[in-house]
Design a protein around this motif. Structure first.
Motif, PDB file in Angstrom:
ATOM      1  N   ALA A 114      -6.891  11.580  -0.478  1.00  0.00           N
ATOM      2  CA  ALA A 114      -6.650  11.887   1.303  1.00  0.00           C
ATOM      3  C   ALA A 114      -6.160  12.729   1.791  1.00  0.00           C
ATOM      4  O   ALA A 114      -6.405  12.816   3.062  1.00  0.00           O
ATOM      5  N   ILE A 115      -4.808  13.198   1.356  1.00  0.00           N
ATOM      6  CA  ILE A 115      -4.434  14.098   1.706  1.00  0.00           C
ATOM      7  C   ILE A 115      -4.825  15.567   2.182  1.00  0.00           C
ATOM      8  O   ILE A 115      -4.821  16.187   3.145  1.00  0.00           O
ATOM      9  N   ARG A 116      -5.275  16.110   0.902  1.00  0.00           N
ATOM     10  CA  ARG A 116      -6.473  17.072   0.953  1.00  0.00           C
ATOM     11  C   ARG A 116      -7.984  16.819   1.970  1.00  0.00           C
ATOM     12  O   ARG A 116      -7.663  17.938   2.478  1.00  0.00           O
ATOM     13  N   ALA A 117      -7.573  16.037   2.463  1.00  0.00           N
ATOM     14  CA  ALA A 117      -9.330  15.603   2.998  1.00  0.00           C
ATOM     15  C   ALA A 117      -8.800  15.993   4.226  1.00  0.00           C
ATOM     16  O   ALA A 117      -9.437  16.080   5.662  1.00  0.00           O
ATOM     17  N   TRP A 118      -7.554  15.322   4.651  1.00  0.00           N
ATOM     18  CA  TRP A 118      -7.011  15.106   5.970  1.00  0.00           C
ATOM     19  C   TRP A 118      -6.493  16.135   6.405  1.00  0.00           C
ATOM     20  O   TRP A 118      -5.135  15.928   8.162  1.00  0.00           O
ATOM     21  N   ASN A 119      -5.819  16.901   5.708  1.00  0.00           N
ATOM     22  CA  ASN A 119      -5.202  18.125   5.663  1.00  0.00           C
ATOM     23  C   ASN A 119      -3.386  18.235   6.252  1.00  0.00           C
ATOM     24  O   ASN A 119      -3.077  18.221   7.284  1.00  0.00           O
ATOM     25  N   LEU A 120      -3.148  17.271   5.315  1.00  0.00           N
ATOM     26  CA  LEU A 120      -1.719  16.042   5.840  1.00  0.00           C
ATOM     27  C   LEU A 120      -0.487  16.925   5.010  1.00  0.00           C
ATOM     28  O   LEU A 120      -0.943  17.518   3.398  1.00  0.00           O
ATOM     29  N   PRO A 121       1.054  17.272   5.417  1.00  0.00           N
ATOM     30  CA  PRO A 121       1.241  17.731   3.907  1.00  0.00           C
ATOM     31  C   PRO A 121       1.914  17.389   3.000  1.00  0.00           C
ATOM     32  O   PRO A 121       1.487  15.335   3.977  1.00  0.00           O
ATOM     33  N   VAL A 122       2.234  17.561   2.208  1.00  0.00           N
ATOM     34  CA  VAL A 122       2.358  17.128   0.445  1.00  0.00           C
ATOM     35  C   VAL A 122       3.778  16.780   0.570  1.00  0.00           C
ATOM     36  O   VAL A 122       4.880  17.102   0.662  1.00  0.00           O
ATOM     37  N   ASP A 123       3.947  15.582   1.658  1.00  0.00           N
ATOM     38  CA  ASP A 123       5.573  15.009   2.017  1.00  0.00           C
ATOM     39  C   ASP A 123       5.514  13.747   1.075  1.00  0.00           C
ATOM     40  O   ASP A 123       4.549  12.687   1.737  1.00  0.00           O
ATOM     41  N   GLY A 124       7.190  13.765   0.576  1.00  0.00           N
ATOM     42  CA  GLY A 124       7.050  12.426  -0.108  1.00  0.00           C
ATOM     43  C   GLY A 124       6.842  11.171   0.517  1.00  0.00           C
ATOM     44  O   GLY A 124       6.605   9.698   0.293  1.00  0.00           O
ATOM     45  N   GLU A 125       7.749  11.162   2.248  1.00  0.00           N
ATOM     46  CA  GLU A 125       7.327   9.648   2.972  1.00  0.00           C
ATOM     47  C   GLU A 125       6.161  10.005   3.390  1.00  0.00           C
ATOM     48  O   GLU A 125       5.838   8.542   3.463  1.00  0.00           O
ATOM     49  N   ILE A 126       5.174  10.967   3.527  1.00  0.00           N
ATOM     50  CA  ILE A 126       4.282   9.826   3.692  1.00  0.00           C
ATOM     51  C   ILE A 126       3.101   9.664   2.574  1.00  0.00           C
ATOM     52  O   ILE A 126       2.369   8.927   2.978  1.00  0.00           O
ATOM     53  N   VAL A 127       2.998  10.449   1.418  1.00  0.00           N
ATOM     54  CA  VAL A 127       2.611   9.631   0.229  1.00  0.00           C
ATOM     55  C   VAL A 127       3.071   8.224   0.104  1.00  0.00           C
ATOM     56  O   VAL A 127       2.252   7.323  -0.283  1.00  0.00           O
ATOM     57  N   ALA A 128       4.235   7.980  -0.024  1.00  0.00           N
ATOM     58  CA  ALA A 128       4.815   7.043  -0.100  1.00  0.00           C
ATOM     59  C   ALA A 128       4.800   5.423   0.966  1.00  0.00           C
ATOM     60  O   ALA A 128       3.843   4.495   0.331  1.00  0.00           O
ATOM     61  N   GLY A 129       4.566   6.271   2.095  1.00  0.00           N
ATOM     62  CA  GLY A 129       3.919   5.351   3.246  1.00  0.00           C
ATOM     63  C   GLY A 129       2.443   4.901   3.008  1.00  0.00           C
ATOM     64  O   GLY A 129       1.947   3.664   3.538  1.00  0.00           O
ATOM     65  N   LEU A 130       1.930   6.357   2.706  1.00  0.00           N
ATOM     66  CA  LEU A 130       0.260   5.528   2.662  1.00  0.00           C
ATOM     67  C   LEU A 130       0.401   4.710   1.074  1.00  0.00           C
ATOM     68  O   LEU A 130      -0.762   3.857   1.181  1.00  0.00           O
ATOM     69  N   ARG A 131       0.375   5.590   0.180  1.00  0.00           N
ATOM     70  CA  ARG A 131       0.839   3.608  -0.505  1.00  0.00           C
ATOM     71  C   ARG A 131       1.220   1.931  -0.465  1.00  0.00           C
ATOM     72  O   ARG A 131       0.178   1.634  -1.294  1.00  0.00           O
ATOM     73  N   ALA A 132       2.503   2.169  -0.165  1.00  0.00           N
ATOM     74  CA  ALA A 132       2.268   1.147   0.348  1.00  0.00           C
ATOM     75  C   ALA A 132       1.575   0.693   1.484  1.00  0.00           C
ATOM     76  O   ALA A 132       1.346  -0.926   1.244  1.00  0.00           O
ATOM     77  N   GLN A 133       1.178   1.338   3.018  1.00  0.00           N
ATOM     78  CA  GLN A 133       0.434   0.954   3.527  1.00  0.00           C
ATOM     79  C   GLN A 133      -1.640   0.046   2.741  1.00  0.00           C
ATOM     80  O   GLN A 133      -1.747  -0.404   3.346  1.00  0.00           O
TER      81      GLN A 133
ATOM     82  N   ILE B  89     -11.803  -0.248 -11.610  1.00  0.00           N
ATOM     83  CA  ILE B  89     -11.678   0.679 -10.529  1.00  0.00           C
ATOM     84  C   ILE B  89     -10.569   0.926  -9.977  1.00  0.00           C
ATOM     85  O   ILE B  89      -9.856   2.635  -9.484  1.00  0.00           O
ATOM     86  N   SER B  90      -9.548   0.442  -9.918  1.00  0.00           N
ATOM     87  CA  SER B  90      -7.660   0.309 -10.243  1.00  0.00           C
ATOM     88  C   SER B  90      -7.651   2.267 -11.538  1.00  0.00           C
ATOM     89  O   SER B  90      -6.226   2.441 -11.207  1.00  0.00           O
ATOM     90  N   ALA B  91      -8.145   1.566 -12.659  1.00  0.00           N
ATOM     91  CA  ALA B  91      -7.561   2.997 -13.388  1.00  0.00           C
ATOM     92  C   ALA B  91      -8.823   4.317 -13.615  1.00  0.00           C
ATOM     93  O   ALA B  91      -8.857   4.700 -14.093  1.00  0.00           O
ATOM     94  N   MET B  92      -9.334   3.515 -11.771  1.00  0.00           N
ATOM     95  CA  MET B  92      -9.962   5.182 -12.307  1.00  0.00           C
ATOM     96  C   MET B  92      -9.046   6.627 -12.491  1.00  0.00           C
ATOM     97  O   MET B  92      -8.306   6.255 -11.000  1.00  0.00           O
ATOM     98  N   PRO B  93      -9.548   7.837 -12.548  1.00  0.00           N
ATOM     99  CA  PRO B  93      -8.737   8.960 -12.730  1.00  0.00           C
ATOM    100  C   PRO B  93      -8.704   9.464 -11.061  1.00  0.00           C
ATOM    101  O   PRO B  93      -9.142   9.215 -10.286  1.00  0.00           O
ATOM    102  N   SER B  94      -7.436  10.365 -11.215  1.00  0.00           N
ATOM    103  CA  SER B  94      -7.034  10.161 -10.017  1.00  0.00           C
ATOM    104  C   SER B  94      -6.506   9.535  -8.756  1.00  0.00           C
ATOM    105  O   SER B  94      -6.847   8.963  -8.811  1.00  0.00           O
ATOM    106  N   ASP B  95      -5.961  10.480  -7.776  1.00  0.00           N
ATOM    107  CA  ASP B  95      -4.886   9.084  -7.055  1.00  0.00           C
ATOM    108  C   ASP B  95      -5.902   9.543  -5.725  1.00  0.00           C
ATOM    109  O   ASP B  95      -6.062  10.454  -5.190  1.00  0.00           O
ATOM    110  N   PRO B  96      -6.200   8.326  -4.880  1.00  0.00           N
ATOM    111  CA  PRO B  96      -6.923   8.600  -3.711  1.00  0.00           C
ATOM    112  C   PRO B  96      -5.825   9.397  -2.495  1.00  0.00           C
ATOM    113  O   PRO B  96      -6.079   9.611  -1.589  1.00  0.00           O
ATOM    114  N   VAL B  97      -4.109   8.298  -2.645  1.00  0.00           N
ATOM    115  CA  VAL B  97      -3.805   8.975  -1.890  1.00  0.00           C
ATOM    116  C   VAL B  97      -3.640  10.396  -1.863  1.00  0.00           C
ATOM    117  O   VAL B  97      -3.945  11.352  -0.009  1.00  0.00           O
ATOM    118  N   ALA B  98      -3.507  11.274  -3.204  1.00  0.00           N
ATOM    119  CA  ALA B  98      -3.974  12.710  -2.370  1.00  0.00           C
ATOM    120  C   ALA B  98      -4.454  13.270  -2.329  1.00  0.00           C
ATOM    121  O   ALA B  98      -4.953  14.213  -1.914  1.00  0.00           O
TER     122      ALA B  98
END
Length: 305
Positions: A37-56, A26-35
């Protein structure tokens, strides 16, 4: 080491091995869940948001560290939060699992209970009506996918005859899903039970029982049932595995909010916690079932000996 201890240790070791393999795949599946989620939630593609979600979500840690943290949390009852819904995965499963278990258990139980009398009647008169019907049913369910058969039943029973309400939210909406599981398993289990009874009827000890005055039905039940039950339980293990995937497909077909439908919705979103939890739930169900059947077969084997 006693049999129950061996079965328990084997079950635990198998579950851990499956969990590690599933986590890696499952960890090796293609595509990034963060990317996603950002598209699904209409969030801005911001480095801090991406890093925050990956850390969370723990996606920035090494693989073995993530696996160790996840497996410890999983067995303590913390299955994480769904990336897609934001709800605790355990709560989502607890809401949906009763429906899935109802469909699977009801279908398998009906099939197992009905397989014994039908298989016995088919073996009692090998070319009679019951034998012919069960043979045709076995060919049908093996040749026709359950999804296609479900669509036919929907059209005939729900649209043309209006005997059922297939998409209702009460018990009537479960009739067809349970029937589809039961029909497939009933056909397979009946033929397995019937085949073993036929094999027993050709043995010398069975002919001896007939020569001593025992009627064919009584001799078949007394001398053949325990042997045929052994084969029936072995086949039931395979049918239970088949029911896992079929129940998920049937839930999607009938729009039932079980864990199978939840899994399908979560695959596209790369919802790792849901996918990992589903693998563990299915693996646990199959391993516990295998352990129970192994113990039953050992008991029957002792009786046969």
């Amino acid at each position: 080491m006693t049999l129950p201890v061996r079965i328990t240790l084997r079950t635990i070791a198998s579950l851990l091995a499956i969990s590690l393999l599933a986590f890696a795949i499952i960890s090796a599946m293609p595509s990034d869940p963060v990317a996603i989620a950002i598209r699904a939630w209409n969030l801005p593609v911001d480095g801090e948001i991406v890093a925050g979600l990956r850390a969370q979500w723990g996606l920035d840690r090494p693989f073995l560290e993530r696996y160790a943290a996840w497996i410890l949390r999983f067995f303590s009852g913390d299955w994480g939060l769904s990336f897609r819904t934001g709800e605790p995965v355990l709560d989502e499963f607890l809401r949906r699992l009763p429906l899935t278990l109802t469909i699977a258990f009801s279908g398998l139980t009906l099939a197992l209970v009905a397989a014994v009398p039908l298989g016995f009647l088919a073996a009692l008169k090998p070319r009679g009506l019951v034998d012919g019907v069960t043979r045709m049913l076995a060919v049908l369910v093996q040749a026709v996918p359950s999804i296609w058969l479900g669509l036919v039943f929907l059209w005939v029973l729900g649209v043309q005859l209006r005997w059922i309400r297939p998409f209702s939210r009460d018990w009537s909406g479960l009739i067809l899903p349970i029937a589809l599981i039961a029909l497939h398993s009933l056909a397979v289990l009946t033929r397995v039970y019937r085949r073993d009874l036929i094999d027993i009827s050709s043995q010398p000890f069975f002919r001896t029982a007939l020569a001593k005055g025992l009627g064919r039905p009584a001799a078949l039940w007394r001398h053949g049932h325990a042997h045929a039950l052994y084969a029936l339980l072995s086949a039931f293990r395979a049918e239970a595995s088949w029911a896992v995937g079929s129940t998920a497909a049937i839930e999607v077909l009938f729009g039932l909010p079980g864990i199978g439908q939840f899994l399908v919705e979560s695959i596209a979103a790369r919802d790792y916690p849901v996918l990992q939890a589903y693998v563990m739930v299915v693996a646990g169900w199959l391993l516990l079932l295998n352990a129970g059947i192994a113990a039953s077969l050992a008991w029957l084997g002792g009786r046969r000996a």
